[in-house]
Scaffold this active site. Sequence first.
Site, short mmCIF file in Angstrom:
data_model
loop_
_atom_site.label_atom_id
_atom_site.label_comp_id
_atom_site.label_asym_id
_atom_site.label_seq_id
_atom_site.Cartn_x
_atom_site.Cartn_y
_atom_site.Cartn_z
N CYS A 141 -5.30 10.60 4.45
CA CYS A 141 -4.00 10.06 4.07
C CYS A 141 -3.49 10.77 2.82
CB CYS A 141 -4.12 8.55 3.80
SG CYS A 141 -2.54 7.75 3.44
N ASP A 145 -2.12 9.40 0.39
CA ASP A 145 -2.28 8.49 -0.75
C ASP A 145 -2.97 9.20 -1.93
OD1 ASP A 145 -3.40 6.38 -2.49
OD2 ASP A 145 -2.75 5.02 -0.91
N ARG A 196 -4.65 8.16 -4.21
CA ARG A 196 -5.95 7.61 -4.59
C ARG A 196 -7.10 8.07 -3.70
NH1 ARG A 196 -3.78 1.62 -4.08
NH2 ARG A 196 -2.93 2.70 -2.25
N HIS A 222 -8.37 4.92 4.96
CA HIS A 222 -8.80 4.17 3.76
C HIS A 222 -8.28 2.75 3.84
CE1 HIS A 222 -4.91 4.18 1.47
NE2 HIS A 222 -4.67 5.18 2.27
N CYS A 254 -4.38 0.84 3.19
CA CYS A 254 -3.42 1.95 3.39
C CYS A 254 -1.99 1.42 3.49
CB CYS A 254 -3.80 2.72 4.65
SG CYS A 254 -2.70 4.12 4.97
#
Length: 208
Positions: free
Chosen positions: A42, A44, A46, A98, A101
């Site tokens: 992803c 993202d 993080r 993750h 999400c």
Amino acid sequence: MKNLQHLFENNRLWAEETTRRRPEFFETLSRQQNPEYLWIGCSDSRVPANEIVGLMPGELFVHRNVGNVVVHSDMNCLSVLQYAVDILHVKHIIVCGHYGCGGVRAALEEKGHGLIDNWLRHIRDIEGRKLLELAALASPEEKVDRLCELNAVAQALNVGNTTIVQDAWARGQDVTVHGWIYGLNNGLAHDLGVNLSSLDELKLFQHG
Ligand code: CO
């Protein structure tokens, strides 16, 4: 701040520190890359691919998008996959979702988010196939997290169902497709039980 001076400063320090520890590092790397792994994850912020698995530049080929989705007509993802399999001969393809999400959460919401809903529709379709299982979960957060797992598994199967991976298996190339999930709250990745090295294993997983 207009010229992002602080980022160039970070970059200079990182390059210096890396060179101090391994003087030949950048020069060697500039001549070739030889990664054993393709990471599909992803976008993202993080979920930083290299850091999570402790790999250096040159060791991990990476494709990231919202929700780590693998669509059979996405030329971007397919081009990365083809290069990784046909040219770099990666041994492992890791699809890593993750928990928590935002893409998966948005896919479950009734309200609209604009253009991205067309992309998230691929995740919503997975929800549609698992309605009973998801309805049995107590809280909305559990539902999001379970769909994060189901999505990572489904996207790993999509990788296995591409012509790229199936052609590689047909010619006896050693490549395994994995489905993983990563926890934002503890930094730990887990195997979701998808580890496919052949068309037979893929078929067994899909129909078993
Ligand atoms: Co995400």
